[in-house]
Structures are given as C-alpha cells and as structure tokens.
Design an enzyme around this catalytic site. Structure first.
Site, PDB file in Angstrom:
ATOM      1  N   ASP A  95      18.770  53.216  40.813  1.00  0.00           N
ATOM      2  CA  ASP A  95      17.468  53.438  40.173  1.00  0.00           C
ATOM      3  C   ASP A  95      17.172  54.948  40.152  1.00  0.00           C
ATOM      4  OD1 ASP A  95      15.005  52.718  39.078  1.00  0.00           O
ATOM      5  OD2 ASP A  95      14.051  52.426  41.029  1.00  0.00           O
ATOM      6  N   HIS A  96      16.843  55.468  39.001  1.00  0.00           N
ATOM      7  CA  HIS A  96      16.473  56.894  38.860  1.00  0.00           C
ATOM      8  C   HIS A  96      17.504  57.880  39.396  1.00  0.00           C
ATOM      9  CE1 HIS A  96      12.448  56.197  37.255  1.00  0.00           C
ATOM     10  NE2 HIS A  96      12.358  55.194  38.108  1.00  0.00           N
ATOM     11  N   ALA A 229       6.294  48.574  36.580  1.00  0.00           N
ATOM     12  CA  ALA A 229       5.763  47.321  36.057  1.00  0.00           C
ATOM     13  C   ALA A 229       5.209  46.382  37.129  1.00  0.00           C
ATOM     14  CB  ALA A 229       6.849  46.609  35.245  1.00  0.00           C
ATOM     15  N   SER A 230       4.882  46.913  38.281  1.00  0.00           N
ATOM     16  CA  SER A 230       4.229  46.059  39.289  1.00  0.00           C
ATOM     17  C   SER A 230       2.820  45.717  38.821  1.00  0.00           C
ATOM     18  CB  SER A 230       4.162  46.775  40.637  1.00  0.00           C
ATOM     19  OG  SER A 230       5.389  46.662  41.328  1.00  0.00           O
ATOM     20  N   ASN A 270      11.172  46.419  36.112  1.00  0.00           N
ATOM     21  CA  ASN A 270      11.341  46.982  37.461  1.00  0.00           C
ATOM     22  C   ASN A 270      10.132  46.725  38.350  1.00  0.00           C
ATOM     23  OD1 ASN A 270      13.642  48.094  36.398  1.00  0.00           O
ATOM     24  ND2 ASN A 270      13.154  50.193  36.964  1.00  0.00           N
ATOM     25  N   SER A 273       6.742  48.404  43.868  1.00  0.00           N
ATOM     26  CA  SER A 273       5.471  48.478  44.603  1.00  0.00           C
ATOM     27  C   SER A 273       4.975  47.111  45.070  1.00  0.00           C
ATOM     28  CB  SER A 273       4.399  49.145  43.735  1.00  0.00           C
ATOM     29  OG  SER A 273       4.751  50.483  43.482  1.00  0.00           O
TER      30      SER A 273
END
Ligand code: G3H
Ligand code: 13P
Ligand code: ZN
Length: 325
Positions: A95-96, A229-230, A270, A273
C-alpha cells in the site's frame, strides 16, 4: 532476507479478481494489517463471508512487522486457510509504495501486487516511476496500482480540494503510457478517521461520481481503486468516546456512496481506519471494565473477534464481495 515468489506462497495477483469484480459489480476489499491478529481476522472474516481479499501493508507496516517476517506471516495465513478447509483468492499488496526499490523488494519477498504512489510528483515523473515499476512487476506477473490526483486532506475546503481531483483526460494518457493494471483516483475520499470538517448536523460533501463516470466512459472496463474509504463506523467512535477516548469529530464516507462506487468501475476499496477503530474500541472498553486484565489473549482475542465481525459486515453489506470467492 528470503527471496520468494507470491506463487510459492499460494497467492494470486489482482488481475482476475478485478475482472470478476467489474463483471459482478462489486469491489474487492483491501484491508490493511500490521500484526497477527489483524491478519487472522481479515482472513477468517473473508473465509466466513466467502469473499476474495487483498491483504495490504504500507511500507511502515512492513517495517513494523519486520520485512523478513511478512512472507512467513502470510504463508502462515495461507496454511491456516487450508487447515480450515477453505480456499479464497488472496493477494498480498504493498500500500502506498513510494520508491522503485521498495516495490522491487516487496515483489522479491512474496507480494503479488504493489502500489507505486507517484501522485505527489509531476505528471511526467509519476509516469516515469510507474512505468519503471510496471516493467519490473509484469516481468514477474505481479500487478501494479498507481495513483493520479491527490486525496483531499481534512484541512481542505471543498472548493480548494477540487483542484486535487483526478483529471479524467489525464487518465487515458497515464494508463496508455504506464501499462498500469489499476488506478487509484481522487473523487473526494480522504485518509484517516477525520475526513471532513463538518458542523454538527451538516452532511459531508458527496463524492464526485461525475468524475468517476467520465473516467469510466473514457476507459471502459479499467479497474479503479478507492482509497480513504472507511465509513468511520459510528458505533466504534461512540465506544471509544464513552470509554475515555477523544474522537468526537471523526467522520467518514457513507455506506450508500461506497455501495454505489462498488457497483461501478471501482474494483478495490481500501479500509484501514475502520479496522483501527474496531480494535481501539474493544481495547478501551475491556480495560475500562476490567482494570485487572493483563492477559493479551483476552483483549487482543476480543479485538480479533470484533474485527472478524466488521470484515464480514463490510463484505456483505457495503462492498458486496460476499459469496464471490
Ligand atoms: O493510506 C495509508 C494507510 O492507512 C496506511 O497507513 O502508513 O500508517 O500504515 P500507515
Ligand atoms: P482509510 O483511512 O479511510 O481507512 O483509508 C485507507 C487507505 O486508503 C489505505 O491505503
Ligand atoms: Zn490509501
């Protein structure tokens, strides 16, 4: 560090996952993990809801676990899945990722998919860096996600944030010149638990579905990824605040908007959080109610159970990936 391919670990890349998600109008969940309990919970929640899954870790999460540990943890997760008599498509994703060297190191230690996030670079440099990673990854049948546009920060006013939205016209050129497999775009989501500054009773600004539609029109069938997108699940925020936390201003993306996104070209959603909130809520409650508890299995086990519930709920009710494995 051991050199191992993702195929040796029993993993898949994201290509077929995304083709099926596009055709089936759902999104594959990408849950972040940083430790054993999170990893187990994601796998078990996805087995129970029969969902394909992308387990992802950031560069800092990989360092936290130790880069040498990650392939062994994931191998353990695959073995656990087999022992449970299950078989769901499982991808391990960076991720990232921010450098070619990091992406290369992950590819050589069992990752089946990598993100190269060049969104803070110029358009030309983002293309150059992404192309470099794509060349290395595709030679090893690893898939690559890139990013175009910058996710809005909590400090941005809606109008100011608009300048960071992905420009659909750039998507075509970027995809053609990089050969990338999927693209993270900016349409109004944002990372973390404090996504928007809203006054009490005010609704957060809606996502820019018009931008998503234009991208889809220009590049039909191309997999889009939604970061940040939490939903920042209110039940967890409430528990955290009730048991000594201070997260009053936490706010996320609505489930309704995510369901709509999942039914479009968005093939990967994704979530980090919400997992952090679930764990924190359980730990705060247990410690407040049982000040004498000091067996980690009691509180980490309870956090893991809650996370399993959360993963099932997301797959069944929000991403609609349940039953697709
Ligand atoms: O988008 C970032 C993810 O939530 C990972 O965060 O770098 O703190 O592991 P991290
Ligand atoms: P959240 O902070 O909304 O969970 O987003 C996570 C993410 O985009 C990881 O890359
Ligand atoms: Zn992200």
């Amino acid at each position: 560090m051991v050199q191992i391919t993702y195929k040796e670990l029993g993993l898949v890349n994201t290509r077929e996952m995304f083709q099926k998600a596009m055709a089936g109008r759902y999104a594959v969940p990408a849950y972040n993990f940083n430790n054993l309990e999170q990893l187990e919970a994601i796998i078990i929640g996805c087995i129970q809801s029969k969902s394909p899954v992308i387990i992802q870790c950031s560069g800092s999460a990989r360092t936290y676990m130790h880069e040498a540990m990650v392939p062994h943890l994931v191998k353990g997760a695959v073995e656990m899945m087999k022992a449970l008599g299950a078989s769901i498509p499982l991808a391990l994703h960076l991720d990232h990722g921010d450098t070619f060297e990091l992406a290369k190191s992950c590819i050589n230690s069992g990752f089946s998919s990598v993100m190269i996030d060049g969104s803070h670079h110029s358009f030309a440099e983002n293309i150059r860096l992404t192309r470099q990673v794509v060349d290395y990854a595709h030679a090893r049948d690893v898939t690559v996600e890139a990013e175009l546009g910058v996710l809005a920060g909590v400090e941005d006013e809606v109008t100011a944030a608009a300048s960071h939205y992905t420009r659909p016209a750039e998507v075509e050129e970027f995809v053609k010149r990089t050969g990338v497999d999927s693209l993270a775009i900016s349409i109004g989501t944002s990372h973390g638990a404090f996504k928007f500054k809203v006054k009490p009773g005010e609704e957060p600004p809606p996502l820019r579905f018009d931008i998503l539609a234009e991208i889809e029109q220009r590049r039909p069938g191309f997999p889009i990824v939604l970061h940040g997108a939490s939903t920042v699940m209110p039940e967890y925020v409430d528990l955290i605040n009730r048991f000594g936390g201070r997260m009053e201003a936490a706010v996320g993306i609505s489930e309704e908007q995510l369901r709509r996104a999942a039914g479009s070209a968005v093939c990967k959603i994704n979530i980090d959080s919400d997992g952090r909130l679930a764990i924190t809520a359980v730990l705060r409650k247990i410690f407040a109610e049982n000040p004498g508890e000091f067996d980690p299995r009691k509180y980490l086990g309870a956090a893991r159970d809650e996370l399993i519930k959360m993963v099932r709920y997301k797959n069944e009710q929000v991403l609609l990936s349940a039953g697709q494995a």
